[in-house]
Design a protein around this motif. Structure first.
Motif, PDB file in Angstrom:
ATOM      1  N   GLU A 202     -10.718  -6.084  -1.926  1.00 49.09           N
ATOM      2  CA  GLU A 202     -10.215  -7.300  -1.269  1.00 49.09           C
ATOM      3  C   GLU A 202     -10.298  -7.163   0.255  1.00 49.09           C
ATOM      4  O   GLU A 202     -10.740  -8.091   0.955  1.00 49.09           O
TER       5      GLU A 202
ATOM      6  N   PRO B  96      -3.711   3.633  -2.765  1.00 52.43           N
ATOM      7  CA  PRO B  96      -3.736   2.504  -3.707  1.00 52.43           C
ATOM      8  C   PRO B  96      -2.788   1.380  -3.320  1.00 52.43           C
ATOM      9  O   PRO B  96      -1.874   1.555  -2.507  1.00 52.43           O
ATOM     10  N   VAL B  97      -3.014   0.217  -3.915  1.00 46.68           N
ATOM     11  CA  VAL B  97      -2.169  -0.965  -3.743  1.00 46.68           C
ATOM     12  C   VAL B  97      -1.384  -1.170  -5.029  1.00 46.68           C
ATOM     13  O   VAL B  97      -1.942  -1.118  -6.133  1.00 46.68           O
TER      14      VAL B  97
ATOM     15  N   ARG C 199       0.859  -1.184   0.000  1.00 44.39           N
ATOM     16  CA  ARG C 199       0.000   0.000   0.000  1.00 44.39           C
ATOM     17  C   ARG C 199       0.901   1.241   0.000  1.00 44.39           C
ATOM     18  O   ARG C 199       1.810   1.348   0.823  1.00 44.39           O
TER      19      ARG C 199
ATOM     20  N   HIS D 183      -5.432  -8.260   1.548  1.00 47.92           N
ATOM     21  CA  HIS D 183      -4.887  -6.900   1.693  1.00 47.92           C
ATOM     22  C   HIS D 183      -4.753  -6.450   3.148  1.00 47.92           C
ATOM     23  O   HIS D 183      -4.717  -5.249   3.413  1.00 47.92           O
TER      24      HIS D 183
ATOM     25  N   GLU E  33     -12.444   4.847   1.006  1.00 45.25           N
ATOM     26  CA  GLU E  33     -11.294   4.863   0.104  1.00 45.25           C
ATOM     27  C   GLU E  33      -9.958   4.927   0.849  1.00 45.25           C
ATOM     28  O   GLU E  33      -9.808   5.628   1.846  1.00 45.25           O
TER      29      GLU E  33
ATOM     30  N   ASP F 243     -10.890  -0.464  -1.376  1.00 47.29           N
ATOM     31  CA  ASP F 243     -10.118  -1.707  -1.441  1.00 47.29           C
ATOM     32  C   ASP F 243     -11.096  -2.877  -1.348  1.00 47.29           C
ATOM     33  O   ASP F 243     -11.529  -3.284  -0.261  1.00 47.29           O
TER      34      ASP F 243
END
Length: 425
Positions: free
Chosen positions: A64, A82-83, A46, A121, A79, A62
């Motif tokens: 997952e 990002p990954v 992340r 995640h 939110e 996310d």
């Protein structure tokens, strides 16, 4: 603390020791949350930031992580940053230690070390992939004292027992460290009891055991404290019970007050202590029924090979029995013993035999069921506090003196071949 100086004593003898099965190098990672297994280079990260206008680096839901949270009954998260996947970056942006990717520098030259499981995640422990991961399930009926036992176990391991095996124990990260420190302060500084673990509690407690010998990899231990009410709730087990079948070891706590033959006698004998003697208790065998229904009954031979430490708690109460039918007043369970550099198998056999005989007289149906459904067991007696609390408070005249709390865990480490075992003979 000076109070522990007199607690841990023992003998030093030449022994024959088994060899611990340890190796240095990259290990497959077992996620401590979803229990999926994957290669260390399959981790994702992340980012530490987000960038509007860049689809790859904008904040996003996310899916997952929220899917995992929904499965275990947690609320969805809005939110997040990002990954990113390491393979999307130049090799020079990837830091590898001991054959494991530990951090990456994203395309904006910002470093992140937040490694995530590629499936759910959740953030992984820093030692994931650099050594073995072992899930330890701490189970037992309600009010058996699982949280208190875990708090005292980690205290003794961190301050004393790990050093005896030329190692050190620390929390998996700062968040776990704060939780452990807070619980230990409540018990050891303020002489108070912990609140019972809420049924909704689902997060594991992660600790790292590091040997001073650098040729041995660190070991990640993931402890799951299962609320007693959850063990007898089918919907709870369906949501949160995966860790039990994925356990490397089980610590099964048994309260003497759960045993009908002893409950009334102990309540009368300990009446002057004004302890918390609740009228209604789950029986130890009740928990076994749910073990069988949800896990053991589905295994080959309807029995499990998972090493299981059967631990009779609150042994300080048993001192007042004065009844050799159950335990001798001179029983070894009332004295601490220091397993130093190796797990003493002679001492274990003494304690194992005493506690098996005790359970055979105090609760033979439970002992019989354990022998039928668990193939790999050790029996122990512990007192997390050393005395019976009064109205959720530890008597100010009593010092918190954990008794043999580390022994079941050391036995599990021995069974997993992380520490040697030996005999004095």
């Amino acid at each position: 603390m000076a109070l522990f100086n007199k607690i841990f004593g023992g003998k030093s003898n030449k022994i024959k020791m088994s060899t611990a099965n340890m190796r240095k190098g990259a290990y497959d990672i077992v996620c401590p949350f979803c229990f999926k297994k994957f290669k260390p280079n399959n981790v994702v990260f992340r980012t530490q930031h987000s960038e509007e206008g860049d689809p790859e680096y904008e904040k996003a839901v996310d899916e997952e992580l929220n899917s995992y949270n929904q499965k275990i009954g947690k609320a969805a998260i809005s939110e997040l940053n990002p990954v990113i996947k390491p393979e999307s970056l130049p090799k020079g942006n990837i830091k590898i230690v001991d054959g494991v990717i530990l951090e990456v520098k994203d395309k904006y030259d910002v470093v992140t070390d937040k490694r995530l499981c590629p499936y759910c995640h959740n953030e992984l422990p820093i030692t994931a992939g650099r050594g073995p991961t072992n899930i330890i399930s701490v189970v037992g009926a309600s009010q058996v004292g699982k949280s208190v036992y875990m708090t005292c176990l980690l205290y003794v391991l961190e301050h004393y027992a790990a050093e005896d095996f030329n190692g050190a124990l620390i929390a998996g990260n700062s968040e776990y460290n704060e939780e452990i420190k807070e619980n230990q302060s409540i018990i050891f500084e303020y002489n108070k009891m912990l609140e019972p673990t809420p049924k909704e509690h689902v997060d594991p407690l992660i600790a790292n055991f590091k040997f001073k010998d650098d040729t041995k990899p660190p070991i990640t231990f993931v402890f799951y404290d299962v609320p007693g009410e959850g063990m007898t709730d089918k919907s709870y087990i369906d949501k949160h019970g995966e860790h039990i079948k994925n356990s490397s070891g089980i610590i099964f706590l048994v309260d003497p007050l759960q045993m009908k033959t002893l409950r009334k006698k102990l309540s009368i004998l300990n009446k002057e202590d004004q302890g918390d003697f609740t009228a209604k208790y789950q029986e130890p065998k009740d928990i076994l029924v749910y073990f069988y229904e949800n896990f053991i009954g589905k295994e080959s031979g309807a029995a499990t090979d998972i090493p299981t430490a059967v631990v009779v708690t609150k042994t300080d109460m048993l001192k007042n029995l004065n009844d050799s039918e159950y335990l001798s007043p001179n029983s070894n369970i009332f004295r601490n013993y220091k397993h130093n550099t190796y797990f003493n198998l002679d001492e274990f056999e003494n304690i194992n035999g005493e506690m098996k005989r005790f359970l055979g007289k105090a609760d033979s149906p439970f002992k019989g069921a354990m022998e039928a459904y668990f193939r790999n067991t050790g029996y122990f007696g512990v007192s997390a506090l050393g005395s019976n609390p009064q109205n959720l408070k530890i008597n100010s005249s009593n010092t918190v003196t954990p008794l043999r709390v580390e022994e079941p865990f050391l036995w599990l480490m021995y069974k997993m071949k992380y520490i040697p075992g030996g005999s004095e003979k």
